[in-house]
Design a protein around this motif. Structure first.
Motif, PDB file in Angstrom:
ATOM      1  N   ASN A 171       0.812  -1.217   0.000  1.00  0.00           N
ATOM      2  CA  ASN A 171       0.000   0.000   0.000  1.00  0.00           C
ATOM      3  C   ASN A 171       0.846   1.269   0.000  1.00  0.00           C
ATOM      4  OD1 ASN A 171       0.213  -1.335   2.802  1.00  0.00           O
ATOM      5  ND2 ASN A 171       0.002   0.847   3.297  1.00  0.00           N
ATOM      6  N   GLU A 172       2.155   1.160   0.269  1.00  0.00           N
ATOM      7  CA  GLU A 172       3.030   2.328   0.273  1.00  0.00           C
ATOM      8  C   GLU A 172       3.636   2.616  -1.102  1.00  0.00           C
ATOM      9  OE1 GLU A 172       3.480   4.404   2.653  1.00  0.00           O
ATOM     10  OE2 GLU A 172       2.479   3.348   4.296  1.00  0.00           O
ATOM     11  N   PHE A 173       3.445   1.713  -2.056  1.00  0.00           N
ATOM     12  CA  PHE A 173       4.026   1.910  -3.383  1.00  0.00           C
ATOM     13  C   PHE A 173       3.181   2.885  -4.199  1.00  0.00           C
ATOM     14  CE2 PHE A 173       6.192  -1.847  -2.031  1.00  0.00           C
ATOM     15  CZ  PHE A 173       7.414  -1.839  -2.709  1.00  0.00           C
ATOM     16  N   ASP A 174       3.809   3.463  -5.208  1.00  0.00           N
ATOM     17  CA  ASP A 174       3.164   4.509  -6.004  1.00  0.00           C
ATOM     18  C   ASP A 174       1.939   4.004  -6.754  1.00  0.00           C
ATOM     19  OD1 ASP A 174       5.100   6.240  -5.135  1.00  0.00           O
ATOM     20  OD2 ASP A 174       6.390   5.979  -6.890  1.00  0.00           O
ATOM     21  N   PHE A 175       1.925   2.710  -7.104  1.00  0.00           N
ATOM     22  CA  PHE A 175       0.798   2.205  -7.881  1.00  0.00           C
ATOM     23  C   PHE A 175      -0.477   2.060  -7.041  1.00  0.00           C
ATOM     24  CE2 PHE A 175       3.116  -1.578  -6.400  1.00  0.00           C
ATOM     25  CZ  PHE A 175       2.104  -2.243  -5.721  1.00  0.00           C
ATOM     26  N   TRP A 176      -0.347   2.152  -5.729  1.00  0.00           N
ATOM     27  CA  TRP A 176      -1.510   1.979  -4.851  1.00  0.00           C
ATOM     28  C   TRP A 176      -2.380   3.236  -4.889  1.00  0.00           C
ATOM     29  CZ3 TRP A 176      -2.504  -2.633  -2.562  1.00  0.00           C
ATOM     30  CH2 TRP A 176      -3.556  -2.680  -1.641  1.00  0.00           C
ATOM     31  N   LYS A 177      -3.655   3.061  -5.058  1.00  0.00           N
ATOM     32  CA  LYS A 177      -4.573   4.188  -5.118  1.00  0.00           C
ATOM     33  C   LYS A 177      -4.881   4.685  -3.715  1.00  0.00           C
ATOM     34  CE  LYS A 177      -6.816   2.665  -9.391  1.00  0.00           C
ATOM     35  NZ  LYS A 177      -8.116   2.289 -10.026  1.00  0.00           N
ATOM     36  N   GLU A 178      -4.592   5.951  -3.464  1.00  0.00           N
ATOM     37  CA  GLU A 178      -4.804   6.502  -2.131  1.00  0.00           C
ATOM     38  C   GLU A 178      -6.273   6.540  -1.730  1.00  0.00           C
ATOM     39  OE1 GLU A 178      -2.919  10.155  -1.369  1.00  0.00           O
ATOM     40  OE2 GLU A 178      -0.906   9.444  -1.840  1.00  0.00           O
ATOM     41  N   ASP A 179      -7.166   6.655  -2.698  1.00  0.00           N
ATOM     42  CA  ASP A 179      -8.585   6.726  -2.369  1.00  0.00           C
ATOM     43  C   ASP A 179      -9.249   5.351  -2.346  1.00  0.00           C
ATOM     44  OD1 ASP A 179      -8.345   6.209  -5.037  1.00  0.00           O
ATOM     45  OD2 ASP A 179      -9.820   7.679  -5.700  1.00  0.00           O
ATOM     46  N   SER A 180      -8.428   4.300  -2.385  1.00  0.00           N
ATOM     47  CA  SER A 180      -8.969   2.949  -2.358  1.00  0.00           C
ATOM     48  C   SER A 180      -9.547   2.623  -0.984  1.00  0.00           C
ATOM     49  CB  SER A 180      -7.878   1.934  -2.707  1.00  0.00           C
ATOM     50  OG  SER A 180      -8.319   0.605  -2.493  1.00  0.00           O
ATOM     51  N   PHE A 181     -10.592   1.772  -0.970  1.00  0.00           N
ATOM     52  CA  PHE A 181     -11.157   1.305   0.306  1.00  0.00           C
ATOM     53  C   PHE A 181     -10.178   0.393   1.019  1.00  0.00           C
ATOM     54  CE2 PHE A 181     -11.956  -2.198  -2.503  1.00  0.00           C
ATOM     55  CZ  PHE A 181     -11.917  -3.327  -1.703  1.00  0.00           C
ATOM     56  N   TRP A 182      -9.188  -0.112   0.282  1.00  0.00           N
ATOM     57  CA  TRP A 182      -8.197  -1.038   0.809  1.00  0.00           C
ATOM     58  C   TRP A 182      -6.993  -0.211   1.244  1.00  0.00           C
ATOM     59  CZ3 TRP A 182      -7.147  -6.257  -2.105  1.00  0.00           C
ATOM     60  CH2 TRP A 182      -6.415  -7.109  -1.289  1.00  0.00           C
ATOM     61  N   ASN A 183      -6.820  -0.036   2.565  1.00  0.00           N
ATOM     62  CA  ASN A 183      -5.809   0.886   3.085  1.00  0.00           C
ATOM     63  C   ASN A 183      -4.451   0.253   3.326  1.00  0.00           C
ATOM     64  OD1 ASN A 183      -8.610   1.705   4.868  1.00  0.00           O
ATOM     65  ND2 ASN A 183      -7.759   3.175   3.419  1.00  0.00           N
ATOM     66  N   GLN A 184      -4.423  -1.051   3.567  1.00  0.00           N
ATOM     67  CA  GLN A 184      -3.142  -1.696   3.855  1.00  0.00           C
ATOM     68  C   GLN A 184      -3.130  -3.113   3.307  1.00  0.00           C
ATOM     69  OE1 GLN A 184      -2.302  -3.139   7.787  1.00  0.00           O
ATOM     70  NE2 GLN A 184      -0.143  -2.593   7.694  1.00  0.00           N
ATOM     71  N   LEU A 185      -1.998  -3.468   2.697  1.00  0.00           N
ATOM     72  CA  LEU A 185      -1.720  -4.844   2.325  1.00  0.00           C
ATOM     73  C   LEU A 185      -0.235  -5.080   2.591  1.00  0.00           C
ATOM     74  CD1 LEU A 185      -2.167  -7.616   1.177  1.00  0.00           C
ATOM     75  CD2 LEU A 185      -2.016  -6.665  -1.145  1.00  0.00           C
ATOM     76  N   LYS A 186       0.033  -5.773   3.673  1.00  0.00           N
ATOM     77  CA  LYS A 186       1.420  -6.059   4.043  1.00  0.00           C
ATOM     78  C   LYS A 186       1.653  -7.564   4.032  1.00  0.00           C
ATOM     79  CE  LYS A 186       2.765  -5.779   8.341  1.00  0.00           C
ATOM     80  NZ  LYS A 186       3.119  -5.248   9.665  1.00  0.00           N
ATOM     81  N   LEU A 187       2.721  -7.970   3.400  1.00  0.00           N
ATOM     82  CA  LEU A 187       3.170  -9.355   3.412  1.00  0.00           C
ATOM     83  C   LEU A 187       4.413  -9.429   4.283  1.00  0.00           C
ATOM     84  CD1 LEU A 187       2.840 -10.120  -0.404  1.00  0.00           C
ATOM     85  CD2 LEU A 187       1.139 -10.496   1.383  1.00  0.00           C
ATOM     86  N   ARG A 188       4.533 -10.481   5.078  1.00  0.00           N
ATOM     87  CA  ARG A 188       5.676 -10.573   5.995  1.00  0.00           C
ATOM     88  C   ARG A 188       6.140 -12.016   6.140  1.00  0.00           C
ATOM     89  NH1 ARG A 188       2.813 -12.070  10.605  1.00  0.00           N
ATOM     90  NH2 ARG A 188       0.668 -11.280  10.668  1.00  0.00           N
ATOM     91  N   VAL A 189       7.428 -12.156   6.389  1.00  0.00           N
ATOM     92  CA  VAL A 189       8.031 -13.448   6.663  1.00  0.00           C
ATOM     93  C   VAL A 189       9.121 -13.227   7.708  1.00  0.00           C
ATOM     94  CG1 VAL A 189       9.657 -13.207   4.737  1.00  0.00           C
ATOM     95  CG2 VAL A 189       9.175 -15.479   5.669  1.00  0.00           C
TER      96      VAL A 189
END
Length: 1000
Positions: free
Chosen positions: A646-664
């Motif tokens: 969600n921090e990358f430029d391609f992410w739409k700021e007005d999207s209902f989806w505010n965060q998508l984090k993948l972790r390992v």
């Protein structure tokens, strides 16, 4: 200094280059919470630059902006970030709101650092002060953790006042070693031992089936006052806990206590009053003359023996009839467990300070009576926390706590002499009058070893604690520059306590009389002096680049010292009514001394690229006197990676989806060998005045390795609708290698057992947490939290023959360690073979937390659902054998529908005693109303900020099919993974409370 110098240069350039003035200037103001209280330490950054500052102790900030217009970003622990656009020099006051999603709260990533949850690569659970004590005041700290986060099995080992709760994170971590997490309070390593009080000399419980602790002691984390706690962080697995090295295999619980806030001194007084009662009682068997006769009559082919048996049975029928007709049968279960224990919890605290010094102090007094006469729990806790900023670059923090507690726990659980109240109760018939006469003399019970009312009223089993916990921290800013800074952090901590245990069994007790095979009175005095202290030093360096690439490097040294000495003096054959241990015919002394020193280092590097990619690598190195080679270093690596799409430029700021984090994340941690496993111990004895030593039968091994845990964790964090919906999911694989087990030896060696590294254990599990705000209007809000988790264990390697452990034999159901099978499988004997008949591991657990608020009215409640997981219920066996089971005459177990339950169970296979321990429980509920100062009469409104009052309770609704008092039991305490063995326990209770809190 650099910022001041730059300020002077800019001031001079104002006269030389007037055009620049239009594009730069200073913004200053106050940072507060929504109620107007100053927030010190708020980060203020010009968005897109490395230009930033922090607010001071009064919440005042000042920042120079090089180019207008600009956006200022305000961020603070536990509060939502706020962005404000500024177009020129001005005064800007900012009020921050508490975070609803938890994305902005801070979690631990190192021994001296933390990070915003939105950037964390580990599944770290957090429990706030409101979640701990906001619904209903808990009796103990560990008892407040039920159902509040995924991944923890919290189990009550006993319902006795004063605690006795085990916490196990992510499944089985050891078979013979420590299974409880490491507790850290304000940087201090806390001891959580359960120390036996010497009751075994009377109960002889450890003489059959197991030498484990069956004295039903409390655990020491119960000493910590929940009212003092600001928040708790739980590092559930090695991927997060690796920073604590050799003590972290069972996880780490990090507790932070409350701090003062600069400003006007604030006071809080709260009082909670209520009562407790047993969750469930069995009730009386439905006796009749025929059933009493059948119970005592044993047919015989010998006419004289048969007639004698008939006469004995008829005598019992006559006693039954007389009691039933004269005054009714006596419900001794209700007489023992039917008390309503009064509860009073009083707390007073104050906090405040100025720009230099802040303080928090509090005192809490608990006084709780148990559901059994002469049982109860009393605790007083005094705390003082100080924070002082000596200069702009040096600050100190002190945390101090004194605790006194006294717990009367009664005499319960397993025994082999018929002495404990629970075992005595199942053999006590309701037509016998066991009450004392006018002179206070109790009659002997003709059909049993003890008069349970006499045991209840005259036996003493007390634990007293005097404890001091102190921690200190010094933070020194060695240097600060525009793009880098270096900080030195020094810490020290002390945990010192004196535990006194006292068990007294007067000589006039039925089972103490020599004519009944007793010891003519027993007095047992125990004293434990425990001293833990830890020292550490860390350097933390931060470096920032122009493109917002941030590096944080930390390195440190740690040193921990542990020293515990336990003396247990046992006196038998007491003189008259004396209870001193020197007034006895026989005296024995046992002493246990445990000393250990650990030393280590820790290094870690964190790299954060624009909050898009966050990577961490670290290494902990430990050496310990508890290793065969005290100078050998053990290394525990860790590494993690988080990718915030969600921090990358391609992410739409007005999207209902505010965060998508993948972790390992990956990490390793250790578990020391059990005390005494590295060497062979001896017992002393004396024969005709000649002193000698003898082997204890267990051979030590100096080459024994610590158990090593390796964990790989995958997860994702999702957030929708501007924080209205958040989801976190984690999958982990945890391996425990060099598993320490007890192996049998040939008797010709002179020993019977030895500790060996002889296996491996694997846990796999999933954890899901959901937080949502389904309804949010101006006057009404509903917050809902759901957590789900399940774990499955497997013994992947076993280098010794499979063996039964953790119970009383396969005939009654026993845990069994076997390669390729669950570590908590339960087997039973079927003739010459063993069959798997159960598993102590739950299928899954869930927690449902709800908070509904309408204007000033608040309703909150927490449900907990445990599905699956079996207990070995031997209370049923004992009551069946004595003919006292409440369901003795029901016919529900026999497939043929002929034999009553009480006769069917003892003759059936072990699976009839292995019972499903599932439950659905209303763990906590609270209904409160708050009156603000404007709603109070003028005489109060000038001094009182708010009054909050309401009703609350715990364990009020309990739904289960388990055939006993409660599915939460553990005859062998919390120091083993083999919980769920029940032998006539102290029942659990539910609590009803009225609460009032005044802020002024």
């Amino acid at each position: 200094m650099k910022q001041t110098l730059f300020g002077k240069l800019y001031f001079l350039l104002f006269f030389v280059l007037p055009t620049v003035v239009l594009a730069q200037g200073t913004i200053k103001g106050n940072t507060t919470d929504e109620s107007g209280m100053p927030l010190p330490g708020v980060n203020v950054v010009v968005k897109g630059t490395m230009n930033g500052t922090t607010s001071d102790f009064d919440g005042i900030y000042e920042i120079r902006v090089n180019n207008f217009p600009a956006t200022l970003v305000f961020s603070y622990l536990g509060y939502a970030d706020k962005e404000v656009e500024v177009t020129g020099t001005s005064t800007l006051d900012v009020a921050l709101k508490e975070s609803a999603t938890g994305l902005d709260e801070v979690v631990v990533t190192g021994l001296a650092t933390s990070v915003k949850r939105s950037n964390s690569a580990n599944a770290v659970a957090s429990v706030s002060a409101a979640e701990l004590t906001g619904r209903t005041p808990p009796s103990t700290l560990d008892g407040a953790l039920y159902g509040k986060f995924a991944g923890a099995v919290v189990n009550s080992n006993s319902g006795a006042p004063g605690g006795g709760i085990s916490v196990k994170l992510r499944g089985a971590t050891s078979i013979t070693g420590n299974t409880q997490p490491l507790y850290i309070v304000d940087g201090v390593y806390i001891d959580n031992s359960s120390i036996a009080g010497g009751l075994n000399v009377v109960s002889e419980a450890a003489g059959q089936g197991s030498d484990a602790n069956q004295d039903n002691p409390s655990n020491r984390i119960a000493d910590i006052n929940p009212e003092d706690i600001a928040n708790i962080e739980i590092l559930k697995g090695a991927s997060a806990a690796a920073i604590y090295g050799s003590r972290a295999a069972a996880g780490v619980v990090i507790i932070t206590t409350k701090k003062g806030v600069a400003g006007e001194t604030k006071f809080k007084f709260s009082q909670s009053t209520g009562f407790s009662q047993a969750i469930r009682l069995f009730g009386l068997r439905n006796y009749s003359e025929d059933r009493v006769f059948d119970l005592f009559y044993s047919p015989s082919d010998d006419p004289s023996e048969d007639q004698s048996s008939r006469d004995a049975a008829n005598a019992q029928v006559a006693l039954f009839s007389q009691a039933k007709n004269s005054g009714g049968l006596i419900d001794y279960e209700k007489e023992i467990f039917g008390e309503k224990g009064l509860i009073s919890i009083t707390n007073f605290s104050m906090s405040g300070g100025d720009e230099k010094t802040r303080f928090f102090s509090g005192i809490t007094y608990n006084n709780e009576n148990g559901i059994v006469k002469n049982t109860g729990y009393e605790k007083a806790s005094i705390r003082l926390n100080l924070d002082h900023r000596a200069t702009d670059y040096l600050k100190f923090a002190l945390s101090s706590n004194y605790i006194y507690s006294s717990s009367d726990r009664g005499f319960y659980n397993n025994d082999n002499t018929g002495a404990t109240i629970g075992v005595g109760l199942v053999s006590t018939y309701p037509w016998y009058d066991l009450f004392p006469n006018a002179d206070g003399v109790y009659p002997d019970y003709a059909l049993g070893a003890s008069n349970i009312l006499q045991t209840r009223d005259q036996v003493t089993n007390n634990e007293k604690i005097n404890r001091v916990i102190m921690g200190g921290t010094a933070n020194l800013d060695i240097y600060k520059a525009e793009k880098s800074n270096l900080e030195l952090i020094l810490r020290g901590g002390l945990d010192f306590y004196q535990l006194q245990t006292r068990a007294i069994f007067p000589k006039d007790l039925q089972f103490q009389k020599p004519s009944n095979g007793g010891r003519n009175g027993v007095s047992v005095q125990g004293e434990t002096i425990n001293k833990n202290y830890n020292l550490s030093a860390f350097l933390v360096h931060n470096y920032f680049t122009e493109n917002n690439l941030r590096f944080r490097t930390q390195a440190g040294l740690t040193n921990e010292f542990f020293d515990r000495n336990t003396d247990l003096i046992t006196a038998t054959g007491l003189v008259a009514s004396e209870t001193n241990v020197d007034q006895a015919a026989n005296t024995g002394v046992d002493q246990t001394r445990v000393r250990q020193e650990d030393a280590g280092f820790f290094v870690q590097e964190e790299v954060n690229f624009q909050d898009k990619i966050i990577a961490t690598v670290g290494l902990r190195g430990d050496k310990s006197s508890n290793n065969g080679n005290a100078n050998e270093m053990a290394y525990y690596p860790k590494a993690s990676l988080a990718l915030s799409l969600n921090e990358f430029d391609f992410w739409k700021e007005d999207s209902f989806w505010n965060q998508l984090k993948l972790r390992v994340a990956y990490g390793e941690a250790g578990n020391f060998p059990p005390s005494g496993a590295l060497f062979t111990s001896y017992n002393a004895f004396s024969t005709d005045g000649i002193l000698g030593i003898s082997l204890i039968g267990r051979r030590g091994d100096s080459e024994l390795k610590s158990e090593r845990q390796k964990e790989l964790e995958f997860g994702t964090d999702l957030n929708f609708f501007n924080g209205r919906l958040g989801l976190s999911a984690t999958y982990y694989i945890k391996m425990v290698d060099d598993l320490i087990l007890l192996a049998s030896l040939e008797p010709s060696t002179g020993y019977t057992q030895r500790y060996v590294n002889a296996g491996s254990l694997r846990n796999k599990g999933i954890e899901i947490s959901l937080n949502t705000v389904p309804v949010a209007t101006e006057n009404f809000q509903w917050d809902l939290g759901v957590n789900f988790f399940k774990n499955a264990s497997e013994v992947t390697q076993l280098d010794v023959p499979a063996y039964n452990t953790g119970a009383f034999g396969a005939g009654l159901g026993s845990y069994r360690l076997e390669e390729g099978k669950s570590a908590t499988q339960i087997v039973g004997s079927y003739g010459d073979e063993l069959r798997v008949i159960g598993d102590g591991e739950p299928d899954f657990q869930m927690g449902f937390s709800n908070n509904l608020s309408y204007k000033k009215l608040q309703l909150s409640f927490l449900w907990q659902w445990k599905q699956g997981g079996d207990n070995i219920n031997l209370t049923n066996l004992l009551s069946d054998l004595n003919g006292t089971s409440a369901d003795y005459d029901d016919i529900t177990l026999d497939p043929a529908g002929v034999t009553p339950n009480g006769k069917y169970r003892p003759d059936a296979n072990a699976d009839v005693f292995v019972q499903d321990a599932s439950y659905l429980r209303l763990r906590e509920i609270g209904l409160y109303y708050t009156l603000d100062s404007e709603n109070l009469p003028n005489v109060f409104g000038d001094y009182v900020e708010s009054v909050k009052f309401g009703l609350s309770g715990s364990n009020l609704i309990n739904i289960f099919d388990y055939n006993s008092y409660d599915p939460e039991v553990s005859n062998f305490g919390g120091g083993t993974i083999f919980t769920g063995v029940e032998v006539t326990p102290f029942p659990s209770s539910k609590r009803y409370m009225f609460n009032v809190a005044i802020n002024f």
